[in-house]
Each structure stands twice: as C-alpha cells, then as structure tokens.
Design a protein around this motif. Structure first.
Motif, mmCIF file in Angstrom:
data_model
loop_
_atom_site.group_PDB
_atom_site.id
_atom_site.type_symbol
_atom_site.label_atom_id
_atom_site.label_comp_id
_atom_site.label_asym_id
_atom_site.label_seq_id
_atom_site.Cartn_x
_atom_site.Cartn_y
_atom_site.Cartn_z
ATOM 1 N N GLN A 56 83.699 -100.664 -50.992
ATOM 2 C CA GLN A 56 82.300 -100.569 -52.192
ATOM 3 C C GLN A 56 81.456 -101.222 -52.035
ATOM 4 O O GLN A 56 80.540 -100.675 -53.119
ATOM 5 C CB GLN A 56 83.534 -101.810 -52.998
ATOM 6 C CG GLN A 56 85.235 -101.750 -52.775
ATOM 7 C CD GLN A 56 85.439 -100.356 -54.047
ATOM 8 O OE1 GLN A 56 85.864 -98.917 -52.985
ATOM 9 N NE2 GLN A 56 84.961 -100.440 -55.169
ATOM 10 N N ALA A 57 81.021 -102.286 -51.253
ATOM 11 C CA ALA A 57 79.232 -102.249 -51.546
ATOM 12 C C ALA A 57 78.279 -100.792 -51.133
ATOM 13 O O ALA A 57 77.468 -101.004 -51.936
ATOM 14 C CB ALA A 57 79.495 -103.518 -50.191
ATOM 15 N N ALA B 70 77.972 -98.766 -53.715
ATOM 16 C CA ALA B 70 78.034 -100.064 -54.797
ATOM 17 C C ALA B 70 75.866 -99.377 -54.464
ATOM 18 O O ALA B 70 74.841 -99.820 -55.701
ATOM 19 C CB ALA B 70 77.713 -101.423 -54.480
ATOM 20 N N SER C 6 87.801 -100.898 -59.912
ATOM 21 C CA SER C 6 88.422 -101.778 -58.569
ATOM 22 C C SER C 6 89.911 -101.630 -58.605
ATOM 23 O O SER C 6 90.703 -101.517 -57.519
ATOM 24 C CB SER C 6 88.141 -103.365 -59.232
ATOM 25 O OG SER C 6 87.018 -103.322 -59.090
ATOM 26 N N TRP D 91 79.564 -101.894 -61.669
ATOM 27 C CA TRP D 91 79.345 -101.938 -59.715
ATOM 28 C C TRP D 91 79.774 -103.459 -59.515
ATOM 29 O O TRP D 91 79.842 -103.703 -58.765
ATOM 30 C CB TRP D 91 78.331 -101.515 -59.049
ATOM 31 C CG TRP D 91 78.272 -99.934 -59.153
ATOM 32 C CD1 TRP D 91 77.555 -99.255 -59.585
ATOM 33 C CD2 TRP D 91 79.290 -99.073 -57.751
ATOM 34 N NE1 TRP D 91 78.126 -97.313 -58.734
ATOM 35 C CE2 TRP D 91 79.076 -97.975 -57.819
ATOM 36 C CE3 TRP D 91 80.077 -99.754 -57.579
ATOM 37 C CZ2 TRP D 91 79.668 -96.913 -57.629
ATOM 38 C CZ3 TRP D 91 81.516 -98.806 -56.501
ATOM 39 C CH2 TRP D 91 80.731 -97.129 -56.635
ATOM 40 N N VAL E 299 82.563 -104.479 -57.181
ATOM 41 C CA VAL E 299 82.187 -104.647 -55.280
ATOM 42 C C VAL E 299 82.825 -106.316 -55.467
ATOM 43 O O VAL E 299 83.476 -106.069 -54.545
ATOM 44 C CB VAL E 299 80.677 -105.003 -55.330
ATOM 45 C CG1 VAL E 299 80.927 -105.509 -54.217
ATOM 46 C CG2 VAL E 299 80.464 -103.569 -54.777
ATOM 47 N N ALA F 260 86.694 -107.126 -52.990
ATOM 48 C CA ALA F 260 86.181 -107.722 -51.430
ATOM 49 C C ALA F 260 87.782 -109.056 -51.929
ATOM 50 O O ALA F 260 87.620 -108.844 -50.788
ATOM 51 C CB ALA F 260 85.004 -108.333 -51.870
ATOM 52 N N LEU G 67 76.656 -109.627 -49.063
ATOM 53 C CA LEU G 67 77.381 -109.138 -50.387
ATOM 54 C C LEU G 67 76.305 -109.978 -51.414
ATOM 55 O O LEU G 67 76.036 -109.458 -52.652
ATOM 56 C CB LEU G 67 78.390 -109.830 -50.119
ATOM 57 C CG LEU G 67 79.172 -109.193 -51.285
ATOM 58 C CD1 LEU G 67 79.832 -107.393 -51.268
ATOM 59 C CD2 LEU G 67 80.913 -109.842 -51.299
#
Length: 264
Positions: A67-68, A71, A159, A214, A218, A222, A245
């Motif tokens: 996900q990061a 982003a 998500s 985002w 993220v 996470a 992060l």
C-alpha cells in the motif's frame, strides 16, 4: 520478491497516470456521462492494470509495503499533472516527491516474510458487514457532494479491497478464489472505492482527493495487516519502517496542496 516489487511499481505508475486521466475526464462531464469521456475510460484501464498488479504484489509482500508503494502514485500524479495540465510545481513538491521515493525504498526493504496464517474467524463476517455499511455511506455522501467525505470513503473502500485480497491469499490457491466470499468482496469494495474517488474528483481537486485517499488506504491496511493478518517487518527494521511510513504520509499531505493538483 523482485517480481512482487516490479508489480507494485507497475501499480504505482498505473494509479498515478490513471488519476490524471480521470481528473481530465471528470472536468468535462458529470455523473454517468463521464464514462463517455475517452480520457476517463483510459484512466479506468490504467487503474485496472494497477489493481491487478497490486494483487500480484500482495501474494509476496505484506500489506503495509504494497500500500505504501502504491501511495507513491501521488508523486507520479503531481508530476504528470504538471506536464499534462501545465500547473506550477513548487520546490517543496519536488522535495516531497523525493522523500516519498526514499521512504518507499525503506519500506520495501523492511518487509518481512509473508505470514501463511489465515484470517481470524470473525474477519470474513466483519468485512462483509462493513461492505454493506460502506455502500450506504457512499450513497449518502454522493448526495451531499463533498469531496473530502467521498475521498475518505473511497480510501476505506480500497482499504477493504486490499484487506480482502490479502486474507483471500491465505485461504487457498488462485483456482479456489472464485468460491471465496472474500474474493467477491474485493470486487464490491473496489467498485465502491471507484465510485467514491470519482465523486471526490468531480467535486474537488485531484491533488487533495488523491492525498486523502492514499493516507487512508495506507494507514488502515497497515494497522490491520500487522495486528490482525500477521504481516511482519524484518528484524531490526521496525523503527525505520515506522519512520518511513510517517514521512511518506507527511509527504502525501504536502503534495495534496500542490498547484499540479488544482485541476478538478
């Protein structure tokens, strides 16, 4: 691992290009008529390719890393918006883009081995109930026509899609996924995410809408990935991963105010 990283990077560039193309499309039409805009359709194709690439990445990398990395598409969005939409790019935007790049490298390096454990028993019911609640909230927010609300809901929906894809991965092979409620929930959450994000673009600028999307997309996976689904960080890399992060999310906030995201 290298194939997963390449897939995540493909998703990064796909989502970045898709955001700009969809922004152009939503500036020329509203509502269902937007699907008649070639640029919007092209943006959807980019998003589709990026989404498939993210599913591939999730089979070898933990949620927080994937996900990061995805982003990072915000930096791609801002730079492409500068080129395509001829908006001014500030020094801080270049710095923020560089911070995101470095932070994502650290996050990718900090990813530990993917856990083989399945999701806890209440997980499936929770995400299915959440899908229904989010659908109602998205309908209500669409009527209110507020970009921030729609962007947050879009981020929550994406998500949910990522979490369901991650959980479905541990439940069986690709061939068994069609029989998995979680696999179908991925499609439902994905559709709601697209509706929410499209609405956010219709009623606001692409930069802030994408940044909000985002940050939510993220942070939520996470936390849930680590605490519920058993995602891991390499030994000794917890602090660098957390710092990276936070820096990546902070850079997203900076980019959200970029003039390159003022088209909408």
């Amino acid at each position: 691992m290298s194939l997963a990283l390449l897939a995540a990077l493909l998703g990064t560039f796909g989502y970045g290009a898709g955001s700009v193309l969809q922004s152009i499309g939503t500036s020329r039409a509203r509502g269902v008529m937007v699907v008649r805009q070639p640029t919007y359709v092209a943006g959807l194709v980019c998003d589709g390719v990026a989404w498939l690439a993210s599913l591939l990445a999730l089979r070898a990398l933990p949620l927080f890393a994937v996900q990061a990395l995805l982003a990072g598409s915000l930096a791609v969005t801002v730079v492409l918006a500068r080129i395509v939409l001829h908006a001014r790019l500030r020094v801080r935007d270049w710095v923020a883009s560089g911070v995101i790049t470095v932070a994502l490298v650290v996050l990718a390096a900090s990813a530990g081995p993917l856990s083989a454990q399945g999701p806890p028993r209440p997980f499936e019911l929770t995400v299915l109930v959440g899908l229904g609640i989010l659908a109602v909230a998205t309908v209500v927010a669409s009527r209110r026509a507020r970009s921030v609300e729609l962007a947050v809901l879009g981020g929550l929906a994406f998500s949910g899609a990522a979490l369901c894809a991650r959980a479905a991965h541990t439940s069986g092979s690709w061939g068994t996924l069609l029989h998995e409620p979680l696999a179908w929930a991925v499609l439902g959450y994905g559709a709601l995410g697209m509706i929410g994000y499209t609405g956010a673009l219709e009623h606001g600028a692409v930069g802030p809408a994408t940044a909000i999307l985002w940050v939510v997309e993220v942070a939520v996976p996470a936390v849930v990935g680590v605490w519920v689904l058993g995602d891991t960080v390499r030994a000794g890399w917890v602090v660098p991963a957390v710092v990276a992060l936070v820096l990546a999310l902070g850079a997203c906030v900076v980019l959200s105010s970029s003039p390159s995201g003022s088209h909408g």
